[in-house]
Scaffold this motif. Structure first.
Motif, PDB file in Angstrom:
ATOM      1  N   THR A 134       6.899   2.880  -4.180  1.00  0.00           N
ATOM      2  CA  THR A 134       8.145   3.434  -3.636  1.00  0.00           C
ATOM      3  C   THR A 134       8.691   4.648  -4.398  1.00  0.00           C
ATOM      4  N   PRO A 135       8.420   4.823  -5.700  1.00  0.00           N
ATOM      5  CA  PRO A 135       8.930   6.035  -6.366  1.00  0.00           C
ATOM      6  C   PRO A 135       8.255   7.326  -5.898  1.00  0.00           C
ATOM      7  N   PHE A 136       7.083   7.227  -5.249  1.00  0.00           N
ATOM      8  CA  PHE A 136       6.334   8.422  -4.862  1.00  0.00           C
ATOM      9  C   PHE A 136       6.609   8.757  -3.400  1.00  0.00           C
ATOM     10  N   ASN A 137       7.555   9.647  -3.191  1.00  0.00           N
ATOM     11  CA  ASN A 137       8.060   9.936  -1.849  1.00  0.00           C
ATOM     12  C   ASN A 137       6.972  10.429  -0.898  1.00  0.00           C
ATOM     13  N   GLN A 138       6.149  11.389  -1.360  1.00  0.00           N
ATOM     14  CA  GLN A 138       5.116  11.937  -0.479  1.00  0.00           C
ATOM     15  C   GLN A 138       4.047  10.901  -0.148  1.00  0.00           C
ATOM     16  N   LEU A 139       3.727  10.066  -1.107  1.00  0.00           N
ATOM     17  CA  LEU A 139       2.657   9.092  -0.915  1.00  0.00           C
ATOM     18  C   LEU A 139       3.033   8.022   0.103  1.00  0.00           C
ATOM     19  N   ILE A 140       4.277   7.594   0.087  1.00  0.00           N
ATOM     20  CA  ILE A 140       4.671   6.456   0.927  1.00  0.00           C
ATOM     21  C   ILE A 140       4.996   6.844   2.358  1.00  0.00           C
ATOM     22  N   GLN A 141       4.951   8.132   2.677  1.00  0.00           N
ATOM     23  CA  GLN A 141       5.270   8.548   4.043  1.00  0.00           C
ATOM     24  C   GLN A 141       4.302   7.968   5.074  1.00  0.00           C
ATOM     25  N   VAL A 142       3.097   7.662   4.637  1.00  0.00           N
ATOM     26  CA  VAL A 142       2.101   7.105   5.560  1.00  0.00           C
ATOM     27  C   VAL A 142       2.545   5.741   6.090  1.00  0.00           C
ATOM     28  N   ALA A 143       3.511   5.139   5.430  1.00  0.00           N
ATOM     29  CA  ALA A 143       3.997   3.819   5.876  1.00  0.00           C
ATOM     30  C   ALA A 143       4.633   3.879   7.259  1.00  0.00           C
ATOM     31  N   ASP A 144       5.071   5.058   7.701  1.00  0.00           N
ATOM     32  CA  ASP A 144       5.644   5.121   9.051  1.00  0.00           C
ATOM     33  C   ASP A 144       4.565   4.995  10.117  1.00  0.00           C
ATOM     34  N   VAL A 145       3.303   5.049   9.703  1.00  0.00           N
ATOM     35  CA  VAL A 145       2.179   4.848  10.621  1.00  0.00           C
ATOM     36  C   VAL A 145       1.518   3.490  10.382  1.00  0.00           C
ATOM     37  N   THR A 146       1.286   3.178   9.112  1.00  0.00           N
ATOM     38  CA  THR A 146       0.511   1.976   8.767  1.00  0.00           C
ATOM     39  C   THR A 146       1.365   0.822   8.263  1.00  0.00           C
ATOM     40  N   GLY A 147       2.644   1.077   7.977  1.00  0.00           N
ATOM     41  CA  GLY A 147       3.449   0.071   7.306  1.00  0.00           C
ATOM     42  C   GLY A 147       3.039  -0.036   5.844  1.00  0.00           C
ATOM     43  N   VAL A 148       3.615  -0.992   5.143  1.00  0.00           N
ATOM     44  CA  VAL A 148       3.294  -1.165   3.727  1.00  0.00           C
ATOM     45  C   VAL A 148       1.839  -1.555   3.543  1.00  0.00           C
ATOM     46  N   TYR A 149       1.220  -2.122   4.577  1.00  0.00           N
ATOM     47  CA  TYR A 149      -0.160  -2.572   4.465  1.00  0.00           C
ATOM     48  C   TYR A 149      -1.127  -1.408   4.253  1.00  0.00           C
ATOM     49  N   GLY A 150      -0.808  -0.252   4.805  1.00  0.00           N
ATOM     50  CA  GLY A 150      -1.652   0.920   4.583  1.00  0.00           C
ATOM     51  C   GLY A 150      -1.686   1.325   3.121  1.00  0.00           C
ATOM     52  N   LEU A 151      -0.538   1.236   2.455  1.00  0.00           N
ATOM     53  CA  LEU A 151      -0.480   1.552   1.031  1.00  0.00           C
ATOM     54  C   LEU A 151      -1.219   0.497   0.204  1.00  0.00           C
ATOM     55  N   SER A 152      -1.058  -0.767   0.575  1.00  0.00           N
ATOM     56  CA  SER A 152      -1.805  -1.828  -0.116  1.00  0.00           C
ATOM     57  C   SER A 152      -3.305  -1.593   0.020  1.00  0.00           C
ATOM     58  N   TRP A 153      -3.736  -1.254   1.225  1.00  0.00           N
ATOM     59  CA  TRP A 153      -5.150  -0.975   1.472  1.00  0.00           C
ATOM     60  C   TRP A 153      -5.649   0.157   0.580  1.00  0.00           C
ATOM     61  N   LEU A 154      -4.853   1.218   0.473  1.00  0.00           N
ATOM     62  CA  LEU A 154      -5.246   2.378  -0.320  1.00  0.00           C
ATOM     63  C   LEU A 154      -5.349   2.032  -1.806  1.00  0.00           C
ATOM     64  N   ILE A 155      -4.411   1.260  -2.302  1.00  0.00           N
ATOM     65  CA  ILE A 155      -4.422   0.882  -3.719  1.00  0.00           C
ATOM     66  C   ILE A 155      -5.649   0.032  -4.041  1.00  0.00           C
ATOM     67  N   VAL A 156      -5.947  -0.929  -3.181  1.00  0.00           N
ATOM     68  CA  VAL A 156      -7.128  -1.771  -3.409  1.00  0.00           C
ATOM     69  C   VAL A 156      -8.402  -0.948  -3.281  1.00  0.00           C
ATOM     70  N   LEU A 157      -8.421  -0.001  -2.334  1.00  0.00           N
ATOM     71  CA  LEU A 157      -9.586   0.872  -2.175  1.00  0.00           C
ATOM     72  C   LEU A 157      -9.852   1.658  -3.453  1.00  0.00           C
ATOM     73  N   VAL A 158      -8.811   2.170  -4.077  1.00  0.00           N
ATOM     74  CA  VAL A 158      -8.982   2.910  -5.332  1.00  0.00           C
ATOM     75  C   VAL A 158      -9.545   1.988  -6.409  1.00  0.00           C
ATOM     76  N   ASN A 159      -9.022   0.781  -6.501  1.00  0.00           N
ATOM     77  CA  ASN A 159      -9.524  -0.181  -7.485  1.00  0.00           C
ATOM     78  C   ASN A 159     -10.999  -0.491  -7.270  1.00  0.00           C
ATOM     79  N   VAL A 160     -11.375  -0.797  -6.035  1.00  0.00           N
ATOM     80  CA  VAL A 160     -12.766  -1.151  -5.771  1.00  0.00           C
ATOM     81  C   VAL A 160     -13.673   0.073  -5.902  1.00  0.00           C
ATOM     82  N   GLY A 161     -13.151   1.252  -5.550  1.00  0.00           N
ATOM     83  CA  GLY A 161     -13.941   2.469  -5.687  1.00  0.00           C
ATOM     84  C   GLY A 161     -14.272   2.774  -7.135  1.00  0.00           C
TER      85      GLY A 161
END
Length: 223
Positions: A159-186
């Motif tokens: 939530t502190p990263f304004n530009q990053l969280i804008q995608v939530a208006d399309v994917t909801g919070v789940y899109g951000l969760s997906w991205l964070i886990v993707l970075v970890n697994v990557g």
């Protein structure tokens, strides 16, 4: 007898090391939420858990994942004890028990995730592509099963990263969760299997998300 004792001792020590790593992941997950707000930690929080799962059985994976989840939720939701005790008027012991039972239930979800990670280890690319989806699916189930518990979703750490969280208006919070886990697994896939393409996918997804976020913020400010 001596050989068996040494073998069992070695297995026990390995398992303790794995549990320590899983607990570390639980703590790192918590650090991304208030009151710590170390949002950047979430992008590597699952790495100790992934290391802990290497070479483990299904049963061990469940225990390791459960430990990670229990540590995470106990440290992130500790304040529920105070709410139940102070505002609910229940005895302190009952309040602590309610918190513990709730966290034990919530820890089942990371346990299932850890089992999935253990089962997919022989298939690196399925591991990379599947685990983010599994994590988000488990978050969605947790948010709707029984009465639902949508708190402490991984995406909320950003939530502190304004530009990053804008995608939530399309994917909801789940899109951000997906991205964070993707970075970890990557990151894990790169160091474990030398999958350079996994880092490329991570960078493309991050860049696309940030590009959309910058465009969205500029678009709103222009109104």
């Amino acid at each position: 007898t001596t050989v068996k004792t040494l073998y069992r001792s070695g297995i026990w020590n390995i398992m303790w090391s794995a549990l320590t790593l899983s607990a570390l992941s639980g703590i790192l997950l918590t650090l991304g939420f208030p009151k710590f707000n170390l949002s950047f930690v979430a992008w590597v929080a699952l790495l100790p858990l992934f290391v802990a799962l290497q070479g483990k059985s299904r049963r061990q994976a469940l225990i390791i994942g459960f430990t990670c989840g229990l540590v995470h939720y106990l440290t992130a939701l500790y304040w529920i004890r105070y709410v139940v005790y102070y505002y609910g008027g229940l005895p302190l012991g009952i309040a602590v028990l309610i918190l513990l039972l709730l966290c034990c239930y919530l820890a089942i979800y990371p346990a299932v995730f850890a089992l999935a990670a253990q089962r997919l280890q022989p298939r690196p690319w399925l591991w990379v592509s599947g685990l983010p989806v599994i994590w988000v699916t488990l978050e969605w189930i947790r948010a709707h099963l029984l009465t639902g518990f949508p708190w402490a979703n991984l995406g909320y750490t950003q939530t502190p990263f304004n530009q990053l969280i804008q995608v939530a208006d399309v994917t909801g919070v789940y899109g951000l969760s997906w991205l964070i886990v993707l970075v970890n697994v990557g990151i894990m896939a790169f160091f474990r299997w030398r999958l350079r393409l996994s880092l490329g996918i991570v960078l493309v997804c991050l860049a696309s998300t940030l590009f959309y976020g910058v465009w969205r913020v500029d678009d709103i400010e222009a109104l």
